[in-house]
Design a protein around this motif. Structure first.
Motif, PDB file in Angstrom:
ATOM      1  N   THR A 145      -7.015   6.131  -2.546  1.00  0.00           N
ATOM      2  CA  THR A 145      -5.763   5.431  -2.283  1.00  0.00           C
ATOM      3  C   THR A 145      -5.807   4.652  -0.976  1.00  0.00           C
ATOM      4  OG1 THR A 145      -4.673   7.334  -3.317  1.00  0.00           O
ATOM      5  CG2 THR A 145      -3.256   5.727  -2.198  1.00  0.00           C
ATOM      6  N   GLU A 146      -5.253   3.455  -0.980  1.00  0.00           N
ATOM      7  CA  GLU A 146      -5.077   2.683   0.248  1.00  0.00           C
ATOM      8  C   GLU A 146      -3.732   3.038   0.858  1.00  0.00           C
ATOM      9  OE1 GLU A 146      -6.353  -1.474   0.671  1.00  0.00           O
ATOM     10  OE2 GLU A 146      -6.695  -1.413  -1.503  1.00  0.00           O
ATOM     11  N   TYR A 147      -3.746   3.569   2.071  1.00  0.00           N
ATOM     12  CA  TYR A 147      -2.521   3.944   2.767  1.00  0.00           C
ATOM     13  C   TYR A 147      -2.258   3.003   3.937  1.00  0.00           C
ATOM     14  CZ  TYR A 147      -2.973   8.382   0.240  1.00  0.00           C
ATOM     15  OH  TYR A 147      -3.088   9.341  -0.731  1.00  0.00           O
TER      16      TYR A 147
ATOM     17  N   LYS B  44       0.845  -1.184   0.000  1.00  0.00           N
ATOM     18  CA  LYS B  44       0.000   0.000   0.000  1.00  0.00           C
ATOM     19  C   LYS B  44       0.886   1.241   0.000  1.00  0.00           C
ATOM     20  CE  LYS B  44      -3.682  -2.224   2.722  1.00  0.00           C
ATOM     21  NZ  LYS B  44      -4.495  -2.133   3.970  1.00  0.00           N
TER      22      LYS B  44
END
Length: 217
Positions: free
Chosen positions: A213-215, A189
């Motif tokens: 977005t995947e953080y 990620k």
């Protein structure tokens, strides 16, 4: 008329450029120079080119990873965290990266009877990346034009606009930024903390886009 070749990384900027000018692009090239995030970026570059029906080449540049000095080439732990404006972000510069890539792209363009090479540098790059500045792009374009029979030139329409402006253009054409990669650490990620992650967050926020977005954080 499709008379252009685009240098596409798989990041927000070049994927926006690819989709915005898709009707003018005959060929795309992605360079794998051994960065931490190469695998992630290349996957998205390939996805978009396939979707648009644009011929896509992936050219390895292993010598850059082997001989060049940059934290971008040294593993995730070497990537500094913070804003692009911070002095420590200069460690992410890969010396003359765009010069090398543009030179190869120029040769590809002439070999395929194309007259323009497209690159998605923008105003936010200029502070720490010398080979993203207008002066460099103009000089490189002049050299390419003089050094080719086809008079190949650089087309860099984002040079004087911000990443937020680019995101707004992407929003206008319905681009899904979940299908792009920014993080220099190249994990599963986005880390959310390196300069390019911080810049990505700011651009999407200021463009009025819900961040897909995947953080890690």
């Amino acid at each position: 008329m499709k008379d252009a070749l685009i240098v596409v990384s798989g990041g927000m900027d070049s994927i926006t450029l690819l989709n915005e000018f898709k009707d003018e692009i005959a060929m795309a090239v992605t360079f794998n120079y051994g960065s931490n995030h190469a695998e992630k970026e290349i996957g998205f570059a390939k996805l978009h080119c396939e979707r648009l029906g644009i011929k896509h080449l992936i050219i390895p540049l292993e010598f850059m990873h082997q001989y060049f000095k940059s934290s971008l080439l040294e593993g995730a732990d070497a990537i500094p965290e913070g804003h692009y404006a911070d002095e420590n972000m200069k460690s992410t510069v890969v010396p003359f990266r765009n010069g090398i890539m543009l030179a190869i792209a120029c040769g590809l363009a002439e070999s395929n009877n194309l007259h323009r090479v497209m690159i998605a540098n923008h105003s936010g790059d200029h502070a720490i990346y010398p080979d993203c500045r207008k002066e460099f792009v103009d000089a490189m374009s002049d050299a390419m034009k003089k050094g080719t029979y086809e008079g190949v030139e650089i087309f860099a329409p984002y040079t004087n606009i911000s990443k937020t402006d680019i995101a707004k253009r992407g929003k206008a054409i319905g681009l899904n930024y979940a299908e792009t990669w920014s993080c220099y650490k190249g994990g599963e990620k986005h880390c959310g903390k390196c300069g390019t992650c911080v810049e990505r967050k700011e651009a999407l926020r200021d463009a009025g886009i819900d961040d897909p977005t995947e953080y890690e954080e």
